[in-house]
Structures are given as C-alpha cells and as structure tokens.
Design a protein around this motif. Structure first.
Motif, PDB file in Angstrom:
ATOM      1  N   LEU A   3     -16.509  -6.137   0.574  1.00 47.46           N
ATOM      2  CA  LEU A   3     -15.509  -5.223  -0.526  1.00 47.46           C
ATOM      3  C   LEU A   3     -15.517  -4.572  -0.207  1.00 47.46           C
ATOM      4  N   ASN A   4     -14.319  -3.529   0.505  1.00 45.56           N
ATOM      5  CA  ASN A   4     -13.563  -2.983   1.559  1.00 45.56           C
ATOM      6  C   ASN A   4     -12.609  -1.870   0.623  1.00 45.56           C
ATOM      7  N   THR A   5     -13.062  -0.324   1.035  1.00 46.55           N
ATOM      8  CA  THR A   5     -12.039   0.803   0.185  1.00 46.55           C
ATOM      9  C   THR A   5     -10.555  -0.359   0.233  1.00 46.55           C
ATOM     10  N   ILE A   6      -9.736  -0.974   1.688  1.00 45.49           N
ATOM     11  CA  ILE A   6      -8.411  -1.147   1.771  1.00 45.49           C
ATOM     12  C   ILE A   6      -8.549  -2.740   0.519  1.00 45.49           C
ATOM     13  N   HIS A  10      -5.217  -3.105  -2.208  1.00 45.62           N
ATOM     14  CA  HIS A  10      -4.548  -4.463  -2.182  1.00 45.62           C
ATOM     15  C   HIS A  10      -5.029  -5.222  -2.925  1.00 45.62           C
ATOM     16  N   GLY A  11      -5.787  -5.061  -3.425  1.00 49.30           N
ATOM     17  CA  GLY A  11      -6.757  -6.289  -4.830  1.00 49.30           C
ATOM     18  C   GLY A  11      -5.518  -5.600  -5.846  1.00 49.30           C
ATOM     19  N   TRP A  12      -5.788  -4.626  -5.409  1.00 52.15           N
ATOM     20  CA  TRP A  12      -5.080  -3.869  -7.412  1.00 52.15           C
ATOM     21  C   TRP A  12      -3.425  -3.585  -6.975  1.00 52.15           C
ATOM     22  N   MET A  13      -3.013  -4.189  -5.870  1.00 48.82           N
ATOM     23  CA  MET A  13      -2.107  -3.431  -5.771  1.00 48.82           C
ATOM     24  C   MET A  13      -0.624  -4.942  -5.833  1.00 48.82           C
ATOM     25  N   CYS A  14      -1.777  -6.111  -5.884  1.00 44.94           N
ATOM     26  CA  CYS A  14      -1.536  -7.615  -6.268  1.00 44.94           C
ATOM     27  C   CYS A  14      -1.323  -7.922  -7.099  1.00 44.94           C
ATOM     28  N   GLN A  15      -1.504  -7.107  -8.091  1.00 42.54           N
ATOM     29  CA  GLN A  15      -1.490  -7.786  -9.349  1.00 42.54           C
ATOM     30  C   GLN A  15      -0.160  -6.578  -9.600  1.00 42.54           C
ATOM     31  N   VAL A 123       7.233  11.480  -8.336  1.00 42.46           N
ATOM     32  CA  VAL A 123       8.755  11.353  -8.263  1.00 42.46           C
ATOM     33  C   VAL A 123       9.012  10.261  -8.085  1.00 42.46           C
ATOM     34  N   LEU A 124       9.199   8.987  -7.199  1.00 44.18           N
ATOM     35  CA  LEU A 124      10.167   8.393  -6.194  1.00 44.18           C
ATOM     36  C   LEU A 124       9.572   6.754  -7.270  1.00 44.18           C
ATOM     37  N   LEU A 125       8.028   7.136  -8.141  1.00 43.52           N
ATOM     38  CA  LEU A 125       7.578   5.967  -8.680  1.00 43.52           C
ATOM     39  C   LEU A 125       8.674   5.555  -9.861  1.00 43.52           C
ATOM     40  N   LYS A 126       8.724   3.907 -10.169  1.00 40.10           N
ATOM     41  CA  LYS A 126       9.285   3.705 -11.915  1.00 40.10           C
ATOM     42  C   LYS A 126       8.292   3.817 -12.667  1.00 40.10           C
ATOM     43  N   ARG A 127       8.710   3.425 -13.797  1.00 38.28           N
ATOM     44  CA  ARG A 127       8.112   3.661 -14.948  1.00 38.28           C
ATOM     45  C   ARG A 127       6.813   2.374 -14.316  1.00 38.28           C
ATOM     46  N   HIS A 128       5.670   2.269 -14.736  1.00 36.92           N
ATOM     47  CA  HIS A 128       5.450   1.254 -14.504  1.00 36.92           C
ATOM     48  C   HIS A 128       4.391   1.135 -13.293  1.00 36.92           C
ATOM     49  N   GLY A 129       5.615   1.961 -12.036  1.00 33.98           N
ATOM     50  CA  GLY A 129       5.095   1.740 -10.334  1.00 33.98           C
ATOM     51  C   GLY A 129       3.945   2.794  -9.915  1.00 33.98           C
ATOM     52  N   VAL A 130       3.079   2.121  -9.096  1.00 29.57           N
ATOM     53  CA  VAL A 130       1.443   1.775  -8.636  1.00 29.57           C
ATOM     54  C   VAL A 130       1.416   3.116  -7.537  1.00 29.57           C
ATOM     55  N   MET A 131       0.502   3.255  -7.437  1.00 29.48           N
ATOM     56  CA  MET A 131       0.675   3.792  -5.951  1.00 29.48           C
ATOM     57  C   MET A 131      -1.330   3.357  -5.673  1.00 29.48           C
ATOM     58  N   PRO A 175     -18.296   6.990   2.655  1.00 29.67           N
ATOM     59  CA  PRO A 175     -17.850   6.345   2.416  1.00 29.67           C
ATOM     60  C   PRO A 175     -16.484   7.037   2.031  1.00 29.67           C
ATOM     61  N   PRO A 176     -14.947   6.114   2.457  1.00 32.19           N
ATOM     62  CA  PRO A 176     -14.066   6.373   1.829  1.00 32.19           C
ATOM     63  C   PRO A 176     -14.158   5.695   0.754  1.00 32.19           C
ATOM     64  N   LEU A 177     -12.553   6.702  -0.043  1.00 36.05           N
ATOM     65  CA  LEU A 177     -11.978   6.485  -1.612  1.00 36.05           C
ATOM     66  C   LEU A 177     -11.410   5.632  -1.714  1.00 36.05           C
ATOM     67  N   ALA A 178     -11.188   5.191  -2.495  1.00 34.52           N
ATOM     68  CA  ALA A 178      -9.769   4.148  -2.802  1.00 34.52           C
ATOM     69  C   ALA A 178      -9.312   4.722  -4.625  1.00 34.52           C
ATOM     70  N   VAL A 179      -8.091   5.254  -4.281  1.00 37.12           N
ATOM     71  CA  VAL A 179      -7.661   6.093  -5.778  1.00 37.12           C
ATOM     72  C   VAL A 179      -6.766   5.249  -6.245  1.00 37.12           C
ATOM     73  N   LEU A 180      -6.696   4.697  -7.823  1.00 36.09           N
ATOM     74  CA  LEU A 180      -5.502   3.881  -8.043  1.00 36.09           C
ATOM     75  C   LEU A 180      -4.670   4.866  -8.998  1.00 36.09           C
ATOM     76  N   ILE A 181      -3.590   4.321  -8.862  1.00 37.78           N
ATOM     77  CA  ILE A 181      -2.488   5.538 -10.152  1.00 37.78           C
ATOM     78  C   ILE A 181      -1.254   4.897 -10.491  1.00 37.78           C
ATOM     79  N   GLN A 182      -1.210   4.386 -11.787  1.00 37.40           N
ATOM     80  CA  GLN A 182      -0.319   4.100 -12.561  1.00 37.40           C
ATOM     81  C   GLN A 182       0.247   4.750 -12.860  1.00 37.40           C
ATOM     82  N   LYS A 183       1.536   4.752 -12.889  1.00 38.95           N
ATOM     83  CA  LYS A 183       3.034   5.849 -13.509  1.00 38.95           C
ATOM     84  C   LYS A 183       2.596   5.191 -15.258  1.00 38.95           C
ATOM     85  N   HIS A 184       3.145   5.400 -16.600  1.00 39.28           N
ATOM     86  CA  HIS A 184       3.169   4.871 -17.461  1.00 39.28           C
ATOM     87  C   HIS A 184       5.202   4.884 -18.218  1.00 39.28           C
TER      88      HIS A 184
END
Length: 184
Positions: A3-6, A10-15, A123-131, A175-184
């Motif tokens: 378990l690390n930041t990357i 990555h696990g979140w993006m895979c979803q 702005v580039l993300l589409k609806r339900h896009g993730v960062m 330690p580094p932070l993992a920040v997960l963003i989803q556009k509604h």
C-alpha cells in the motif's frame, strides 16, 4: 501489493477508466503513469503525456517503446494541456507533484502552475471523469505547493466535484498524499 500513494491512485483510477478512453498524464516523469494509462485504455484509447524536462520526455518515450505502447508525449507544461484536447472530453488525468525521480531537486513543480494545471484539467474532464493527484511534499520541496493545492481543493464546489484525500497516516517524514477527484 504494498500500500503506497501510487497504488492508491492507480487502484482508484482502475475503477473508472476503460478501453477506448482519453487520458492525460500531466506530469510524465519517468513514464510509469503514462504506461499505466496506456494499458488501461488499450489500443482504442488515447493517452497524452506532458513534462517540461527533456530527460522526463525521453524516459517516457523509452519506457513506452520498451513496453510496445503508444502515447503522445509532449515537451510542454501541464498548464498547456488544454491546447491539445477540448473541454469535457477527457476521462482521466494523473498528476504527480514534486520533482523528477532521480532528477535535479531544484527543478520541481510549483504551487502556482500546479494549481492552474488542476483548474484546466477539471475543465477538460467530462462528466464522471476522474483525476488523481500524488502530492510529494516532504524533503526539500513541496510544502507551499501542498498547502496551496489543499486549500484550492477544499474550495471546489461539492455539487460539481467529490474530492477524497488519502494519507499514509503512520508513515514518517511527510509521506505523499493521494488525492482523488471525480467530476459530477
């Protein structure tokens, strides 16, 4: 898997990301996130990677060739990624803030340009896009950048975005932070 930041990012993006998607590696670095995105979107998808350091661009291109993958790799600031794709067309964007692994520590991402790149990415993300953002703030760089980014992210409209912050809480030395963003 450790378990690390990357791995969290990555696990979140895979979803959320799948074959045929359009993705951006906003900070190409050594190319590992570019490869990760290429593997997720497959031959029918498209990946763009950006970095301001020639060493990073060359490393990314070399790794892609070694893995037999294709991406569009640009020697360009992530603040200009909006020149390459249209608003609301991108499925996923990955950022790693800090300095090039194994590179010159005097050359690192900066608070003002990082915040601007995130704003443009949203702005580039589409609806339900993730960062995903991996914020490396320990050692000799990144404390100001972390504070600016975290303040900005907290201000995002909760009706437009969900922002989750994952911290490896019991790890020493910032330690580094993992920040997960989803556009509604």
């Amino acid at each position: 898997m450790k378990l690390n930041t990357i791995n969290i990012a990555h696990g979140w993006m895979c979803q959320y990301l799948k074959a045929g998607d359009l993705c951006i590696d906003a900070t190409a670095g050594r190319g590992h996130d570019t490869v990760f995105l290429c593997e997720l979107v497959g031959d029918t998808g498209r990946v763009l990677a950006f970095d301001i350091q020639e060493e990073a661009v060359n490393s990314t291109k070399f790794l892609l060739k070694e893995k037999g993958l294709k991406a569009e790799v640009y020697l360009e600031s992530h603040t200009h990624m909006d020149h390459y794709v249209k608003p609301e067309t991108v499925d996923g964007i990955v950022f790693n803030f800090g300095y090039l692994p194994g590179g010159d520590h005097s050359m690192s991402t900066k608070a003002d340009t990082s915040k601007l790149a995130i704003e443009k990415g949203l702005v580039l993300l589409k609806r339900h896009g993730v960062m995903s953002l991996c914020i490396y703030h320990g050692g000799d760089t990144g404390f100001e950048e972390k504070e600016v980014l975290m303040t900005y992210l907290k201000s995002l409209d909760a009706k437009a975005y969900t922002v989750a912050v994952c911290e490896l809480y019991n790890k020493p030395n910032h330690p580094p932070l993992a920040v997960l963003i989803q556009k509604h």
